[in-house]
Write a protein that holds these residues in place. Structure first.
Motif, short mmCIF file in Angstrom:
data_model
loop_
_atom_site.label_atom_id
_atom_site.label_comp_id
_atom_site.label_asym_id
_atom_site.label_seq_id
_atom_site.Cartn_x
_atom_site.Cartn_y
_atom_site.Cartn_z
N GLY A 104 0.79 -1.22 0.00
CA GLY A 104 0.00 0.00 0.00
C GLY A 104 0.83 1.28 0.00
O GLY A 104 2.02 1.28 -0.35
N ASP A 105 0.21 2.37 0.43
CA ASP A 105 0.82 3.69 0.36
C ASP A 105 2.06 3.80 1.25
O ASP A 105 3.01 4.52 0.92
CB ASP A 105 -0.19 4.76 0.77
N THR A 106 2.06 3.11 2.38
CA THR A 106 3.23 3.17 3.27
C THR A 106 4.47 2.64 2.56
O THR A 106 5.55 3.24 2.64
CB THR A 106 2.97 2.34 4.55
N ALA A 107 4.32 1.53 1.85
CA ALA A 107 5.44 0.96 1.10
C ALA A 107 5.88 1.90 -0.01
O ALA A 107 7.08 2.08 -0.25
CB ALA A 107 5.06 -0.40 0.52
N ALA A 108 4.93 2.51 -0.71
CA ALA A 108 5.25 3.40 -1.81
C ALA A 108 6.08 4.59 -1.34
O ALA A 108 7.10 4.95 -1.95
CB ALA A 108 3.96 3.88 -2.50
N GLU A 109 5.66 5.21 -0.25
CA GLU A 109 6.40 6.37 0.25
C GLU A 109 7.77 5.97 0.78
O GLU A 109 8.76 6.68 0.57
CB GLU A 109 5.60 7.11 1.32
N ALA A 110 7.85 4.83 1.45
CA ALA A 110 9.15 4.37 1.95
C ALA A 110 10.11 4.08 0.81
O ALA A 110 11.32 4.33 0.93
CB ALA A 110 8.95 3.12 2.81
N ALA A 111 9.60 3.57 -0.30
CA ALA A 111 10.46 3.22 -1.44
C ALA A 111 11.23 4.43 -1.95
O ALA A 111 12.42 4.33 -2.26
CB ALA A 111 9.61 2.63 -2.56
N VAL A 112 10.56 5.57 -2.05
CA VAL A 112 11.22 6.75 -2.62
C VAL A 112 11.92 7.59 -1.57
O VAL A 112 12.73 8.46 -1.90
CB VAL A 112 10.22 7.62 -3.40
N THR A 113 11.64 7.33 -0.29
CA THR A 113 12.17 8.18 0.78
C THR A 113 13.41 7.59 1.44
O THR A 113 14.32 8.34 1.83
CB THR A 113 11.09 8.40 1.86
N PHE A 114 13.48 6.26 1.55
CA PHE A 114 14.50 5.64 2.39
C PHE A 114 15.50 4.77 1.63
O PHE A 114 16.37 4.15 2.27
CB PHE A 114 13.84 4.81 3.50
N ALA A 115 15.42 4.71 0.33
CA ALA A 115 16.35 3.85 -0.42
C ALA A 115 17.79 4.34 -0.26
O ALA A 115 18.05 5.54 -0.23
CB ALA A 115 15.97 3.82 -1.89
N GLN A 116 18.71 3.39 -0.17
CA GLN A 116 20.14 3.70 -0.11
C GLN A 116 20.86 2.85 -1.15
O GLN A 116 20.64 1.64 -1.24
CB GLN A 116 20.70 3.40 1.29
N TRP A 117 21.75 3.50 -1.92
CA TRP A 117 22.50 2.78 -2.95
C TRP A 117 23.82 3.49 -3.18
O TRP A 117 23.89 4.48 -3.90
CB TRP A 117 21.68 2.68 -4.23
N PRO A 118 24.91 3.03 -2.55
CA PRO A 118 26.19 3.73 -2.62
C PRO A 118 26.75 3.81 -4.04
O PRO A 118 26.46 2.97 -4.90
CB PRO A 118 27.11 2.88 -1.73
N ALA A 119 27.57 4.85 -4.27
CA ALA A 119 28.31 5.05 -5.52
C ALA A 119 27.40 5.32 -6.70
O ALA A 119 27.78 5.11 -7.84
CB ALA A 119 29.23 3.86 -5.82
N ARG A 120 26.19 5.79 -6.43
CA ARG A 120 25.32 6.29 -7.49
C ARG A 120 25.03 7.75 -7.16
O ARG A 120 24.20 8.06 -6.33
CB ARG A 120 24.02 5.48 -7.58
#
Length: 424
Positions: free
Chosen positions: A271-287
């Protein structure tokens, strides 16, 4: 268990096959069978292929699922600093004891037979993930898809194909259609496939494969849409519209990657909680990672220092697009590349944006492009190019003549890993 550390076992595994890359699944199937076929015991799998954006999409998927309270296994490659980065078990990096144990078990089951490093370590990752409870498994293709060591799943929950472009032509083919055919090899009968924006030649191949296998295709621009509007990410599909913060991973290209992740999350019933977390909390070094602390940042405190591991023409264009949207500041590149990459294609779109390019060799990499060769190719594509002995020396020279510069270290994930490991 006989062996000591995972590093010792990994070093031995490098000697099990004369080639680093040898695309076939026979050796993987043999070893999986010897281990009792652990791939059948994985939690529901999202399998991700593509040329660019795989890792970022997986990072956002993981952030979204964990934001919804789900536990995720994650397998990605290559690592930047330590091999352990490749394997997350229920959210946590695999620890040294667990990694050594599964590597040792796979080495024993393999019995010294020829198998590539990536193949046997992928099997080890699958074995570890199959034995640890979790809700989902996020699995990144290493190279191609059809014959990649990860392509051993009968029925994943979903497959994803991020943008396909020219890369690894010596293994995947010399046309976009051939490369797309290899990527589309992860599509499974009846399994939904989420597809990011593609060039027409790639779209035709992917659509044909999905139709042949009766796999529902959820394509960007047809079944889902993602765009940046007034500093928001607007996502829309047949279920409705999401109005979200922009991705916290920098770069205009992350809008499409976020869209693919959101399409998967919707497919999985999040749901919406997952959607907002996806764009808010992602971490990916060296990008497009900002290096604000560490030895390099301390050498040039007034320099705005960035790190990116992109290395093919599409990545060069994405970096150029991102740099052109940043506040105006003199931009300089420090670049090291592998001799297997299209250096001209990567460097060409960056030339109009960079005041200079300083070429370096990648320490410890036998396939590094020599610094003077990188500089020569850079000059051919319009760069004001020179060479330096190291990243640190290059940064010193740039900061001495342009102390408030923006400096981007780029050209290879292996160079990025070296920076993060030793200097960043």
């Amino acid at each position: 268990m006989m062996a000591g550390t995972s590093d010792i076992i990994l070093t031995r595994m490098m000697a099990l096959h004369p080639k680093i890359i040898d695309l076939t699944l026979d050796r993987v199937w043999r070893l999986l069978d010897a281990l009792g076929n652990p791939q059948r015991d994985l939690p529901p799998v999202v399998h991700v292929a593509g040329t660019n954006g795989k890792g970022s999409t997986i990072a956002m998927l993981r952030a979204g699922l964990e934001g919804a309270g789900k536990r995720c296994h994650v397998y990605t490659s290559p690592h930047l600093v330590r091999f352990h980065e490749r394997i997350r078990l229920a959210g946590d990096l695999i620890d040294e004891t667990a990694l050594s144990a599964v590597l040792d078990e796979c080495e024993a089951a393999n019995g010294g037979a020829p198998i590539t490093y990536f193949e046997i370590t992928t099997v080890a990752a699958i074995l570890a993930m199959a034995r640890t409870p979790a809700d989902f498994t996020l699995l990144e293709v290493g190279l191609g898809g059809r014959l990649d060591a990860t392509n051993v799943l009968e029925k994943p929950a979903a497959t994803v194909i991020t943008p396909v472009s020219m890369d690894h032509e010596q293994y995947l083919g010399d046309t976009l259609a051939k490369i797309a055919g290899e990527k589309a090899g992860i599509i499974k009968r009846g399994v939904p496939c989420i597809v990011s924006r593609q060039q027409p030649d790639a779209t035709d191949v992917i659509e044909a494969q999905a139709m042949r296998l009766g796999a529902p295709l959820l394509a960007q621009g047809q079944h889902w849409h993602a765009a940046r509007e007034r500093d928001r990410l607007v996502y829309q599909d047949e279920r409705g519209l999401l109005d979200l913060p922009p991705p916290n991973l920098p770069g205009a290209h992350q809008i499409d990657n976020a869209g693919a992740a959101l399409a998967v999350l919707r497919l999985l019933g999040m749901g919406d909680t997952a959607a907002e977390a996806a764009v808010t909390f992602a971490q990916w070094p060296a990008r497009m990672q900002r290096l604000a602390t560490g030895p390099l940042a301390e050498r040039a405190p007034r320099v705005e220092l960035w790190l990116d591991g992109g290395h093919n023409p599409a990545a060069g264009q994405a970096l150029a697009t991102h740099l052109s949207g940043l506040p105006e500041r003199p931009t300089h590149l420090i670049c090291g590349m592998l001799n297997t990459k299209d250096a001209r294609g990567f460097l060409r779109p960056l030339a109009p944006l960079a005041r200079s390019l300083t070429a370096v060799a990648i320490p410890g990499e036998t396939n590094t492009l020599p610094a003077d060769e990188t500089a020569r190719l850079a000059a051919e594509t319009g760069h004001d190019a020179c060479v330096a002995e190291s990243v640190a020396a290059a940064l010193d020279a740039i900061s001495a003549r342009d102390p408030r510069a923006r400096v981007l270290i780029c050209g290879s994930l292996y160079l990025a890993g070296h920076v993060l490991r030793t200097e960043g």
